[in-house]
Design a protein around this motif. Structure first.
Motif, mmCIF file in Angstrom:
data_model
loop_
_atom_site.group_PDB
_atom_site.id
_atom_site.type_symbol
_atom_site.label_atom_id
_atom_site.label_comp_id
_atom_site.label_asym_id
_atom_site.label_seq_id
_atom_site.Cartn_x
_atom_site.Cartn_y
_atom_site.Cartn_z
ATOM 1 N N ASP A 156 0.836 -1.206 0.000
ATOM 2 C CA ASP A 156 0.000 0.000 0.000
ATOM 3 C C ASP A 156 0.869 1.254 0.000
ATOM 4 O O ASP A 156 0.657 2.192 0.770
ATOM 5 N N THR A 157 1.858 1.257 -0.870
ATOM 6 C CA THR A 157 2.731 2.419 -0.997
ATOM 7 C C THR A 157 1.985 3.551 -1.713
ATOM 8 O O THR A 157 1.378 3.338 -2.760
ATOM 9 N N THR A 158 2.025 4.747 -1.137
ATOM 10 C CA THR A 158 1.316 5.885 -1.713
ATOM 11 C C THR A 158 2.012 6.362 -2.990
ATOM 12 O O THR A 158 3.240 6.457 -3.047
ATOM 13 N N VAL A 159 1.204 6.671 -3.990
ATOM 14 C CA VAL A 159 1.710 7.248 -5.236
ATOM 15 C C VAL A 159 1.383 8.739 -5.219
ATOM 16 O O VAL A 159 0.214 9.130 -5.223
ATOM 17 N N VAL A 160 2.422 9.588 -5.192
ATOM 18 C CA VAL A 160 2.188 11.023 -5.131
ATOM 19 C C VAL A 160 2.093 11.654 -6.514
ATOM 20 O O VAL A 160 1.531 12.731 -6.675
ATOM 21 N N TRP A 161 2.635 10.970 -7.534
ATOM 22 C CA TRP A 161 2.591 11.524 -8.894
ATOM 23 C C TRP A 161 3.051 10.447 -9.870
ATOM 24 O O TRP A 161 3.547 9.398 -9.465
ATOM 25 N N VAL A 162 2.869 10.718 -11.164
ATOM 26 C CA VAL A 162 3.369 9.841 -12.211
ATOM 27 C C VAL A 162 4.416 10.616 -13.012
ATOM 28 O O VAL A 162 4.156 11.748 -13.453
ATOM 29 N N ALA A 163 5.598 10.017 -13.183
ATOM 30 C CA ALA A 163 6.671 10.653 -13.941
ATOM 31 C C ALA A 163 7.098 9.737 -15.085
ATOM 32 O O ALA A 163 7.047 8.504 -14.958
ATOM 33 N N VAL A 164 7.479 10.347 -16.181
ATOM 34 C CA VAL A 164 7.952 9.596 -17.343
ATOM 35 C C VAL A 164 9.376 10.046 -17.652
ATOM 36 O O VAL A 164 9.649 11.250 -17.745
ATOM 37 N N SER A 165 10.287 9.097 -17.787
ATOM 38 C CA SER A 165 11.669 9.455 -18.090
ATOM 39 C C SER A 165 12.372 8.285 -18.768
ATOM 40 O O SER A 165 12.164 7.125 -18.408
ATOM 41 N N GLU A 166 13.222 8.617 -19.754
ATOM 42 C CA GLU A 166 14.069 7.636 -20.415
ATOM 43 C C GLU A 166 15.532 7.858 -20.083
ATOM 44 O O GLU A 166 16.423 7.290 -20.722
ATOM 45 N N LEU A 167 15.818 8.694 -19.089
ATOM 46 C CA LEU A 167 17.189 8.972 -18.691
ATOM 47 C C LEU A 167 17.777 7.771 -17.960
ATOM 48 O O LEU A 167 17.074 7.015 -17.287
ATOM 49 N N GLU A 168 19.102 7.647 -18.086
ATOM 50 C CA GLU A 168 19.771 6.582 -17.344
ATOM 51 C C GLU A 168 19.701 6.853 -15.840
ATOM 52 O O GLU A 168 19.684 5.915 -15.040
ATOM 53 N N ILE A 214 -2.189 6.428 -17.722
ATOM 54 C CA ILE A 214 -1.834 6.166 -16.326
ATOM 55 C C ILE A 214 -1.761 7.474 -15.552
ATOM 56 O O ILE A 214 -2.243 7.580 -14.419
ATOM 57 N N GLY A 215 -1.144 8.493 -16.185
ATOM 58 C CA GLY A 215 -1.049 9.792 -15.520
ATOM 59 C C GLY A 215 -2.414 10.383 -15.227
ATOM 60 O O GLY A 215 -2.660 10.922 -14.145
ATOM 61 N N LYS A 216 -3.334 10.288 -16.201
ATOM 62 C CA LYS A 216 -4.680 10.818 -15.984
ATOM 63 C C LYS A 216 -5.408 10.062 -14.881
ATOM 64 O O LYS A 216 -6.119 10.659 -14.060
ATOM 65 N N ALA A 217 -5.241 8.742 -14.854
ATOM 66 C CA ALA A 217 -5.924 7.941 -13.838
ATOM 67 C C ALA A 217 -5.452 8.328 -12.437
ATOM 68 O O ALA A 217 -6.265 8.495 -11.512
ATOM 69 N N VAL A 218 -4.134 8.479 -12.270
ATOM 70 C CA VAL A 218 -3.604 8.863 -10.961
ATOM 71 C C VAL A 218 -4.032 10.287 -10.610
ATOM 72 O O VAL A 218 -4.353 10.583 -9.455
ATOM 73 N N SER A 219 -4.058 11.173 -11.605
ATOM 74 C CA SER A 219 -4.493 12.549 -11.345
ATOM 75 C C SER A 219 -5.927 12.580 -10.845
ATOM 76 O O SER A 219 -6.270 13.340 -9.932
ATOM 77 N N ARG A 220 -6.790 11.750 -11.468
ATOM 78 C CA ARG A 220 -8.180 11.709 -11.009
ATOM 79 C C ARG A 220 -8.272 11.184 -9.574
ATOM 80 O O ARG A 220 -9.079 11.669 -8.772
#
Length: 492
Positions: free
Chosen positions: A25-37, A114-120
């Motif tokens: 039950d880890t809280t998700v505070v936001w969704v981030a997208v990154s392709e950086l190493e 996924i970002g929209k779902a978490v935002s809602r």
């Protein structure tokens, strides 16, 4: 509830598949997208990081996972079918070894979904917090009307913990539950720090509150009062750290307790004035209204006192309940602000400005109030009474009795409307006949009959005045008497 990895992964429209076992039950505070190493410099912790693994290699997988774990991300979502057909085995092994939650994101699911779902979900949580805080503030306000003890009890139940209200010395005034009173002694050192005046506190010391974390208990202590010396202290304790909405609720309780503590100050000047009067030195009373004042006679009962207490200028206005109304002494300069505030409580009579002896002003206000009640006016000034016409000065009951007696003979002969037209035409037979639609001889015959049954001559000015008053009174609906300009005196 805030969104968690488990609740996000459970959304069927996303099709996310856990690869590292049961989801916590880890809280998700936001969704981030990154392709950086190494995306960690751009993360704060708690994010669900999404990637296609564009720069991921078998050799870099372990280090990549280690950096994410060190940054405290909530989990990693890996999209398959874009760069990699499946989740690389090295990445999966590193995630399992280092305790990073790994979710497989199917090819049809875009990252933005996924970002929209978490935002809602975050918006729903925010709305839930706002609604809970608003409802809690209403409950606390309602409890505060009963007293500080009821407020403390309600606060403890809202937080699911305990609450203490302490006086400036640290003595318990209210405790919920009662066993919470035993915690007061342990809080004594913290109260000493909050008791210091602002100039004596250290720069890093909290100005009005402090938080304590003890084994299995989290405590917040708040200072109550606006002045240099605290008036009270509020302490609350819960098993877990207070979330943001709980801090909002505690803040509302502090505001209400502060208001209750500071409100008595508004009566200091009036009490000093009373003391000066009793000591024979009224001139030394700080709140004795100087200069012109008005006396307001208000018919609103206790609502008048409530309105005065809720208005900032009301603290300058002594009020005295009398028989049938409340008399309020209002400095002339704030009268324009006070009168509208009291008008909603019921009719008001306002005296002329007065200084010194106020008995005459009280009589004026009473007469204006009586006229306001008769006329249906919200506010009526004594200076306006002469302009109200004769009808406004009549007692309704006596006036109707007079009118009924005078007009009774005319009613028996069906001559009331004839008399009304004759009076409205100022005794001009031609005009009255035209108004009634009859011949002038017919009108003359009717008026002779009216004079006969009345036993009085309608052409006598005194008789005509009495008839006008009687006809004007009976033209009103109900028991009221209309004022100048509203009586039916025009030609029908």
């Amino acid at each position: 509830m805030p969104p968690t990895l488990a609740s996000v992964a459970a959304l069927p429209q996303l099709g996310l598949r856990p690869l590292t076992g049961p989801l916590p039950d880890t809280t998700v505070v936001w969704v981030a997208v990154s392709e950086l190493e190494d995306p960690t410099p751009f993360l704060e912790g708690g994010e669900l990081l999404l990637t296609t693994g564009m720069r991921l290699t078998p050799a870099s997988a372990a280090g990549y996972v280690s950096r994410l774990v060190g940054r405290g991300v909530a989990g990693l979502g890996f999209a398959v079918g874009v760069i990699h057909d499946t989740v690389p085995a090295e990445l999966l092994a590193a995630a399992r070894d280092q305790g990073l939650v790994l979710l497989e994101v199917p090819r049809p699911t875009p990252f933005i979904a996924i970002g929209k779902a978490v935002s809602r979900m975050l918006a729903a949580e925010w709305y839930e917090d706002v609604t809970r805080a608003f409802q809690a503030q209403r409950e606390l306000t309602r409890a505060a009307l009963t007293g500080p003890g009821a407020l403390v009890t309600r606060l403890a139940r809202l937080l699911g913990g305990w609450a203490l209200l302490l006086d400036p010395s640290g003595t318990v005034q209210h405790a919920e539950p009662a066993t919470a009173a035993g915690r007061a002694e342990a809080l004594s050192p913290e109260l000493a720090r909050l008791r210091r005046p602002p100039r004596a506190r250290h720069a890093d010391a909290p100005s009005a509150s402090m938080a304590l974390s003890l084994p299995g208990e989290h405590i917040v202590v708040q200072r109550i009062g606006l002045g240099g010396r605290p008036r009270r202290f509020l302490a609350v304790g819960t098993d877990t750290p207070l979330p943001h909405v709980a801090h909002t609720i505690v803040g509302a309780a502090v505001a209400l307790l502060t208001l209750q503590s500071e409100t008595p100050r508004t009566g200091r000047d009036l009490r000093a004035s009373l003391a000066a009067l009793l000591l024979g030195r009224p001139g030394d009373g700080p709140a004795v209204p100087r200069g012109p004042v008005r006396v307001l006679a208000c018919a609103g009962g206790a609502a008048v006192l409530d309105a005065l207490e809720s208005d900032p200028a009301g603290g300058r206005c002594p009020a005295l309940p009398l028989d049938g109304h409340i008399a309020v002494i209002v400095p002339d300069e704030v009268s324009a602000a006070i009168e509208p505030a009291l008008a909603g409580t019921g009719p008001i009579g306002v005296s002329d400005p007065a200084s010194g002896e106020l008995a005459g002003a009280l009589r004026q206000a009473g007469e204006a109030l009586a006229a306001a009640v008769r006329s249906g006016r919200d506010v009526l000034r004594y200076s306006e009474l002469p302009g109200q016409g004769v009808l406004g000065l009549l007692d309704p009951e006596l006036a109707h009795a007079f009118a009924d007696t005078l007009l009774a003979p005319l009613r028996e002969e069906d001559l009331v409307e004839t008399a009304r037209a004759y009076i409205a035409a100022n005794g001009q037979g031609e005009a009255a006949a035209r108004a009634l639609g009859v011949h002038r001889h017919t009108l003359r015959s009717r008026m002779r009959k009216a004079a006969e049954v009345l036993g009085r001559d309608p052409d006598d000015p005194a008789v005509r005045a009495e008839l006008w008053i009687a006809l004007s009174i009976t033209s009103n609906q109900g028991d009221g008497i209309r004022q100048h300009g509203n009586s039916h005196s025009a030609t029908p």
